[in-house]
Design an enzyme around this catalytic site. Structure first.
Site, PDB file in Angstrom:
ATOM      1  N   CYS A 181     -30.266  32.633  20.151  1.00  0.00           N
ATOM      2  CA  CYS A 181     -30.103  31.503  19.242  1.00  0.00           C
ATOM      3  C   CYS A 181     -30.942  30.340  19.740  1.00  0.00           C
ATOM      4  O   CYS A 181     -30.798  29.926  20.894  1.00  0.00           O
ATOM      5  CB  CYS A 181     -28.628  31.106  19.162  1.00  0.00           C
ATOM      6  N   CYS A 203     -28.389  27.325  20.866  1.00  0.00           N
ATOM      7  CA  CYS A 203     -27.445  27.357  21.980  1.00  0.00           C
ATOM      8  C   CYS A 203     -27.769  28.409  23.016  1.00  0.00           C
ATOM      9  O   CYS A 203     -27.090  28.500  24.043  1.00  0.00           O
ATOM     10  CB  CYS A 203     -26.014  27.538  21.471  1.00  0.00           C
ATOM     11  N   ASP A 229     -35.294  20.342 -19.179  1.00  0.00           N
ATOM     12  CA  ASP A 229     -35.191  20.140 -17.734  1.00  0.00           C
ATOM     13  C   ASP A 229     -34.904  18.663 -17.443  1.00  0.00           C
ATOM     14  O   ASP A 229     -35.791  17.894 -17.090  1.00  0.00           O
ATOM     15  CB  ASP A 229     -36.503  20.593 -17.078  1.00  0.00           C
ATOM     16  N   GLU A 233     -28.703  16.613 -22.980  1.00  0.00           N
ATOM     17  CA  GLU A 233     -29.568  16.408 -21.828  1.00  0.00           C
ATOM     18  C   GLU A 233     -30.321  15.086 -21.935  1.00  0.00           C
ATOM     19  O   GLU A 233     -30.907  14.781 -22.967  1.00  0.00           O
ATOM     20  CB  GLU A 233     -30.569  17.570 -21.771  1.00  0.00           C
ATOM     21  N   ASP A 271       0.823  -1.207   0.000  1.00  0.00           N
ATOM     22  CA  ASP A 271       0.000   0.000   0.000  1.00  0.00           C
ATOM     23  C   ASP A 271       0.854   1.253   0.000  1.00  0.00           C
ATOM     24  O   ASP A 271       0.569   2.226  -0.700  1.00  0.00           O
ATOM     25  CB  ASP A 271      -0.913   0.034   1.223  1.00  0.00           C
ATOM     26  N   ALA A 272       1.905   1.215   0.798  1.00  0.00           N
ATOM     27  CA  ALA A 272       2.756   2.407   0.914  1.00  0.00           C
ATOM     28  C   ALA A 272       3.442   2.709  -0.415  1.00  0.00           C
ATOM     29  O   ALA A 272       3.491   3.862  -0.854  1.00  0.00           O
ATOM     30  CB  ALA A 272       3.782   2.206   2.015  1.00  0.00           C
ATOM     31  N   CYS A 310     -21.783  26.897  19.635  1.00  0.00           N
ATOM     32  CA  CYS A 310     -23.125  26.657  19.103  1.00  0.00           C
ATOM     33  C   CYS A 310     -23.118  25.378  18.262  1.00  0.00           C
ATOM     34  O   CYS A 310     -22.442  25.303  17.242  1.00  0.00           O
ATOM     35  CB  CYS A 310     -23.583  27.837  18.252  1.00  0.00           C
ATOM     36  N   LYS A 356     -34.417  25.121 -23.067  1.00  0.00           N
ATOM     37  CA  LYS A 356     -33.583  24.587 -22.001  1.00  0.00           C
ATOM     38  C   LYS A 356     -34.313  23.382 -21.436  1.00  0.00           C
ATOM     39  O   LYS A 356     -35.367  23.502 -20.810  1.00  0.00           O
ATOM     40  CB  LYS A 356     -33.388  25.648 -20.914  1.00  0.00           C
ATOM     41  N   SER A 385     -22.108  25.361 -16.208  1.00  0.00           N
ATOM     42  CA  SER A 385     -23.531  25.648 -16.071  1.00  0.00           C
ATOM     43  C   SER A 385     -23.805  27.019 -16.695  1.00  0.00           C
ATOM     44  O   SER A 385     -22.916  27.582 -17.323  1.00  0.00           O
ATOM     45  CB  SER A 385     -23.992  25.547 -14.625  1.00  0.00           C
ATOM     46  N   LEU A 386     -25.001  27.502 -16.547  1.00  0.00           N
ATOM     47  CA  LEU A 386     -25.376  28.723 -17.262  1.00  0.00           C
ATOM     48  C   LEU A 386     -25.806  29.814 -16.298  1.00  0.00           C
ATOM     49  O   LEU A 386     -26.462  29.542 -15.292  1.00  0.00           O
ATOM     50  CB  LEU A 386     -26.557  28.426 -18.201  1.00  0.00           C
ATOM     51  N   GLU A 411     -32.615  28.171 -28.090  1.00  0.00           N
ATOM     52  CA  GLU A 411     -33.153  26.802 -28.093  1.00  0.00           C
ATOM     53  C   GLU A 411     -33.757  26.515 -26.725  1.00  0.00           C
ATOM     54  O   GLU A 411     -33.394  27.170 -25.749  1.00  0.00           O
ATOM     55  CB  GLU A 411     -32.030  25.798 -28.383  1.00  0.00           C
ATOM     56  N   LYS A 428     -34.948  32.054 -18.085  1.00  0.00           N
ATOM     57  CA  LYS A 428     -35.873  31.137 -17.421  1.00  0.00           C
ATOM     58  C   LYS A 428     -37.327  31.578 -17.617  1.00  0.00           C
ATOM     59  O   LYS A 428     -37.615  32.770 -17.734  1.00  0.00           O
ATOM     60  CB  LYS A 428     -35.562  31.066 -15.917  1.00  0.00           C
ATOM     61  N   CYS A 434     -26.184  34.390  15.558  1.00  0.00           N
ATOM     62  CA  CYS A 434     -25.856  33.797  16.849  1.00  0.00           C
ATOM     63  C   CYS A 434     -24.417  34.173  17.191  1.00  0.00           C
ATOM     64  O   CYS A 434     -23.524  34.064  16.355  1.00  0.00           O
ATOM     65  CB  CYS A 434     -26.005  32.281  16.750  1.00  0.00           C
ATOM     66  N   TYR A 447       2.395   1.820  -3.360  1.00  0.00           N
ATOM     67  CA  TYR A 447       1.343   2.215  -4.288  1.00  0.00           C
ATOM     68  C   TYR A 447       1.040   3.705  -4.097  1.00  0.00           C
ATOM     69  O   TYR A 447       1.027   4.496  -5.043  1.00  0.00           O
ATOM     70  CB  TYR A 447       0.090   1.368  -4.032  1.00  0.00           C
ATOM     71  N   ASP A 448       0.845   4.098  -2.837  1.00  0.00           N
ATOM     72  CA  ASP A 448       0.550   5.503  -2.546  1.00  0.00           C
ATOM     73  C   ASP A 448       1.684   6.411  -2.981  1.00  0.00           C
ATOM     74  O   ASP A 448       1.465   7.484  -3.549  1.00  0.00           O
ATOM     75  CB  ASP A 448       0.297   5.711  -1.050  1.00  0.00           C
ATOM     76  N   TYR A 497     -26.690  19.143 -27.518  1.00  0.00           N
ATOM     77  CA  TYR A 497     -26.649  20.590 -27.736  1.00  0.00           C
ATOM     78  C   TYR A 497     -25.264  21.204 -27.530  1.00  0.00           C
ATOM     79  O   TYR A 497     -25.070  22.393 -27.674  1.00  0.00           O
ATOM     80  CB  TYR A 497     -27.666  21.312 -26.841  1.00  0.00           C
ATOM     81  N   ARG A 546     -22.622  15.081 -15.187  1.00  0.00           N
ATOM     82  CA  ARG A 546     -21.933  16.344 -14.971  1.00  0.00           C
ATOM     83  C   ARG A 546     -21.156  16.347 -13.657  1.00  0.00           C
ATOM     84  O   ARG A 546     -20.049  16.860 -13.590  1.00  0.00           O
ATOM     85  CB  ARG A 546     -22.976  17.466 -14.974  1.00  0.00           C
TER      86      ARG A 546
HETATM   87  S1  IVH Z   1     -25.624  24.576 -22.832  1.00  0.00           S
HETATM   88  C1  IVH Z   1     -21.420  25.505 -21.809  1.00  0.00           C
HETATM   89  N1  IVH Z   1     -28.013  24.081 -23.760  1.00  0.00           N
HETATM   90  O1  IVH Z   1     -28.851  23.503 -18.272  1.00  0.00           O
HETATM   91  C2  IVH Z   1     -22.893  25.489 -21.833  1.00  0.00           C
HETATM   92  N2  IVH Z   1     -27.564  23.546 -21.486  1.00  0.00           N
HETATM   93  O2  IVH Z   1     -28.304  25.456 -16.228  1.00  0.00           O
HETATM   94  C3  IVH Z   1     -23.444  24.208 -21.389  1.00  0.00           C
HETATM   95  N3  IVH Z   1     -29.429  22.489 -20.324  1.00  0.00           N
HETATM   96  O3  IVH Z   1     -25.961  21.966 -17.070  1.00  0.00           O
HETATM   97  C4  IVH Z   1     -24.885  24.143 -21.316  1.00  0.00           C
HETATM   98  N4  IVH Z   1     -30.829  22.488 -22.013  1.00  0.00           N
HETATM   99  O4  IVH Z   1     -27.755  20.472 -18.126  1.00  0.00           O
HETATM  100  C5  IVH Z   1     -27.212  24.036 -22.693  1.00  0.00           C
HETATM  101  N5  IVH Z   1     -30.074  23.634 -24.714  1.00  0.00           N
HETATM  102  C6  IVH Z   1     -29.273  23.597 -23.666  1.00  0.00           C
HETATM  103  C7  IVH Z   1     -29.682  23.057 -22.437  1.00  0.00           C
HETATM  104  C8  IVH Z   1     -28.793  23.058 -21.360  1.00  0.00           C
HETATM  105  C9  IVH Z   1     -30.657  22.140 -20.750  1.00  0.00           C
HETATM  106  C10 IVH Z   1     -28.938  22.287 -18.947  1.00  0.00           C
HETATM  107  C11 IVH Z   1     -27.582  21.662 -18.844  1.00  0.00           C
HETATM  108  C12 IVH Z   1     -26.770  22.614 -18.005  1.00  0.00           C
HETATM  109  C13 IVH Z   1     -27.833  23.400 -17.324  1.00  0.00           C
HETATM  110  C14 IVH Z   1     -27.334  24.770 -16.916  1.00  0.00           C
END
Ligand code: IVH
Length: 753
Positions: A432, A435, A133, A187, A46-47, A456, A131, A95-96, A129, A327, A450, A49-50, A239, A152
């Protein structure tokens, strides 16, 4: 490979030696993994390997460009018996940023233009386009064959769900005409009809039903048994993309067409728009069709169409500058407020939570919602002005709840016509509830806190939860639930972060105790200790973030780590700045008092006089002012962060607790970013005046990408000032300090255009 090289210190390896050494270690560790996991006969201790793994990581840290595709750092052995294997994304999954109103979309387009220095009438196209869900998935194809599918996760490391992804019809096993390596992202979702049928089947069999299609999709994809995934009707829209050996196209819309040609489903409501008006029209069109699409969407995504412009725009820490999610408005429902509970957070903030008669809001059952703070309940905003027409919120009231995307539901409004006669105004506690310490509200703060600090239990538990969270120590098998359990434990308690690690300095008796507890078998106890040990080695930025210091989020922690590079330097700098921070606080206090006195006496406050007095009342020790200036001179670090760092590290009990923690760790220095052959790498640069060839934001991002630190003000630590026309006091100060100054062209020449 000679034994000699295997012993050579990492910082003395040449590039060629490092490359050879990484190849040797990859082979060695791969063989050791196979022996251990599949043949049950480990051939390395182990050692050893680490040690090999550590050496590999050290070499990669020094030569990031040499990191191999099959790097042992990315392999967490074979897939663990419980849970999924982990996959480090070659290109981060972003993410966006969100927009809620038309104005936010205009602002977004304007920001893009100004970043790129485009005039308002220069052509600029965006795609728009739906979004979807669902949950995002990254599909890696090599030579046209699907080799890996990963969720992700935290954007950097996801779960390996390859076997499950192969069961989805929309995901081709082979694609034609694709680059050698291509990662297709999109997605995974479930249609309304499939969701309803699945829930019906589940209910009949007495199985788990899902709150909404997204949860159903996530639950179905993350099945350890791929056959269960196969029985669940999942779909996929492409996408986006990750790593590529050659570009898919030169525009976003071209890339979408290319993915459709490869055999992926792409959303038919994707449009290329050449104006904000067109983008908003398309948003309305999608919103009108939302109810009849047959799957959930929660907004519209806009992306800059030209991929060369996308590259120039680049990203902030987790979101690209070239895209935005618009949104749909939140969904609403009315219900009864049954009680108001107070939760205590890790910084001691008392947060009121509404307990509600359960109600469905946009497909999700809601029984708790946030009430923000005491002013919000009383019908005021944080400047004391009326909200909701000044209506307060009382237990027993009929309230309106709304949900916007993933965020916690909120109480928005109250119906006075339905208020019970005996409903009394809510009295916010000044103690609080956890506490009993005084809960005080400081001048200018909307939150009551608090004052119990480490005594606490609520603060301590929340601090621990933050400490083990994903962006902090992220210890496998030690999440929020386990932290709560260990905190309350009598025989084997974890009351502060250091005790997580002393727990793992186990002796046989401790091990036996853990193994006898609920939910911990022999194997999970051993795994937990291994997972804890693995995190003793922690990058500086993660450690700073994990401490849970008020105002110090992930971005500030990274800025601090990059600036100070080592834990010792960081702590020494905060200590040195402490006297100046205290003076700063006293001056602020004096201002508050002067304002109050002036208001009482009906005169104008004389701020400069009190500040001057506070300043002159104190002589700072040598170096304190410089240390403070250096700290607040870091781009993104303001006085609030600096004061918070000082307050935490100078509090004796907190400091002792942090010292106990650090003694258990091997904190990894954060190197100046890796593009070290640039002449500006490691240099501190300040921009001032007007830049003409690029915007300030673009200049800053480019400089940072080359390994420079960008500061907001000139100090003795500044290496270079880039001054455009109109540069004023900063240019003068730089001249006084003898700091090299360049104009924009000089700067561009220096960094290579
Ligand atoms: S583009 C670098 N396009 O929304 C840009 N995301 O809130 C990457 N999602 O994690 C995202 N529809 O899971 C993109 N037409 C779309 C999407 C989309 C859904 C999701 C995606 C992302 C999340 C961000």
């Amino acid at each position: 490979m000679s034994g000699h090289m295997a012993d050579k210190a990492v910082d003395r390896l040449t590039v060629d030696e490092a490359e050879a050494e990484l190849a040797r270690l990859a082979k060695l560790l791969d063989a050791a993994n196979t022996a251990y996991h599949t043949e049950d006969s480990p051939d390395l201790s182990d050692a050893d390997y680490d040690a090999a793994k550590r050496r590999n990581a050290d070499i990669e840290a020094r030569f990031p460009d040499l990191k191999r595709a099959d790097s042992p750092s990315d392999q967490v052995g074979a897939a663990p018996a419980e849970g999924f294997g982990k996959v480090r994304h070659a290109v981060r999954m972003m993410s966006l940023a969100n927009a809620f109103e038309d104005g936010d979309v205009r602002d977004f387009a304007n920001r893009v233009r100004s970043y790129l220095n485009l005039t308002p009438d220069a052509p600029l196209a965006f795609t728009a386009e739906p979004k979807i869900d669902g949950l995002s998935l990254s599909l890696r194809y090599e030579q046209g064959r699907l080799v890996q599918a990963a969720t992700r996760g935290d954007g950097e490391v996801g779960e390996n769900v390859t076997a499950n992804a192969r069961t989805i019809d929309d995901i081709p096993e082979e694609i034609a005409g694709a680059p050698e390596v291509v990662e297709i992202r999109g997605e995974v979702y479930m249609s309304h009809a499939d969701f309803a049928a699945l829930n019906e089947r589940q209910a009949e069999r007495g199985g788990k039903t899902f709150a909404n299609p997204r949860n159903a999709a996530a639950g179905s994809l993350r099945q350890l048994d791929a056959e269960i995934t196969r029985s669940r009707p999942l779909k996929f829209f492409a996408y986006s993309w990750g790593e590529l050996t050659e570009p898919l196209a030169d525009s976003q819309s071209g890339a979408i067409d290319r993915m459709a040609d490869m055999g992926f489903q792409t959303n038919p409501l994707t449009r290329r728009c050449t104006s904000v008006a067109e983008m908003l029209d398309h948003y309305r069109l999608i919103e009108d069709q939302r109810a009849t699409l047959g799957y959930d969407i929660d907004g519209v995504v806009y992306k800059v169409d030209d991929l060369a412009l996308q590259t120039r725009l680049g990203s902030r820490s987790t979101t690209p500058r070239w895209a935005m999610a618009h949104k749909f408005p939140a969904e609403l429902a009315w219900t009864r407020l049954e009680a108001i509970d107070i939760q205590v957070g890790r910084t001691g903030a008392l947060s009121p939570v509404a307990r509600l008669t359960p109600v469905t809001v946009g497909g999700v059952v809601v029984s708790n919602a946030t009430l923000h703070n005491e002013d919000y309940i009383a019908g005021r905003d944080n400047r004391g002005e009326e909200i909701r027409g000044g209506k307060d919120i009382r237990v027993g009231d009929w309230v309106q709840v709304y949900r916007a995307g993933d965020v916690i539901p909120k109480v928005a409004d109250v119906d006075l016509a339905k208020r019970p006669d005996d409903a009394a105004p809510y009295v916010f506690p000044d103690e609080c509830p956890e506490c009993g310490s005084a809960a005080v509200r400081e001048e200018g703060d909307s939150v009551r806190r608090c004052t119990g600090g480490l005594i606490c239990p609520a603060q301590a538990v929340e601090k621990l939860k933050h400490f083990v969270s994903r962006a902090a120590f992220d210890i496998e098998g030690l999440g929020a639930k386990q932290v709560e359990m260990f905190y309350g434990d009598e025989t084997l308690p974890i009351r502060e972060p250091a005790e997580i690690f002393t727990l793992a300095n186990r002796d046989a008796a401790q091990l036996a105790k853990l193994k006898n507890r609920d939910g911990f078998g022999d194997k999970s106890a051993t795994n937990l200790f291994a997972a804890i040990d693995e995190k003793r080695r922690i990058p500086l930025n993660r450690l700073i973030f994990a401490l849970g210091i008020r105002h110090v989020g992930e971005v500030a922690a990274a800025d601090l780590a990059r600036h100070f590079t080592s834990w010792d330097a960081f702590v020494a700098a905060v200590d040195a700045a402490a006297p100046a921070a205290k003076r700063h606080l006293r001056a602020e206090e004096a201002i508050v008092q002067e304002r109050r006195r002036a208001a009482q006496e009906g005169r104008r406050a004389s701020i400069s006089a009190v500040t001057k007095a506070a300043w002159e009342a104190e002589v700072l020790p040598q170096g304190a002012k410089a240390a403070w200036d250096d700290l607040v001179g870091i781009d993104g670090i303001g006085a609030a962060v600096a004061v918070s760092l000082v307050t935490t590290l100078q509090q004796p009990a907190e400091r002792a607790s942090i010292d106990r923690l650090v003694a258990e760790l091997d904190v990894q220095d954060v190197a100046a970013p890796a593009t070290s052959d640039s002449p500006v790498a490691g240099k501190t640069v300040v921009f001032t005046g007007t830049l003409e060839k690029m915007t300030r934001a673009e200049a800053k991002a480019r400089a940072e990408a080359l390994g420079a630190k960008v500061a907001g003000s000139v100090s003795a630590k500044t290496d270079l000032l880039v001054a455009g026309p109109g540069a004023g006091s900063k240019a003068k100060k730089a001249a006084d300090l003898g700091i090299e100054t360049l104009d924009e062209d000089g700067w561009l020449a220096l960094i290579g255009g």
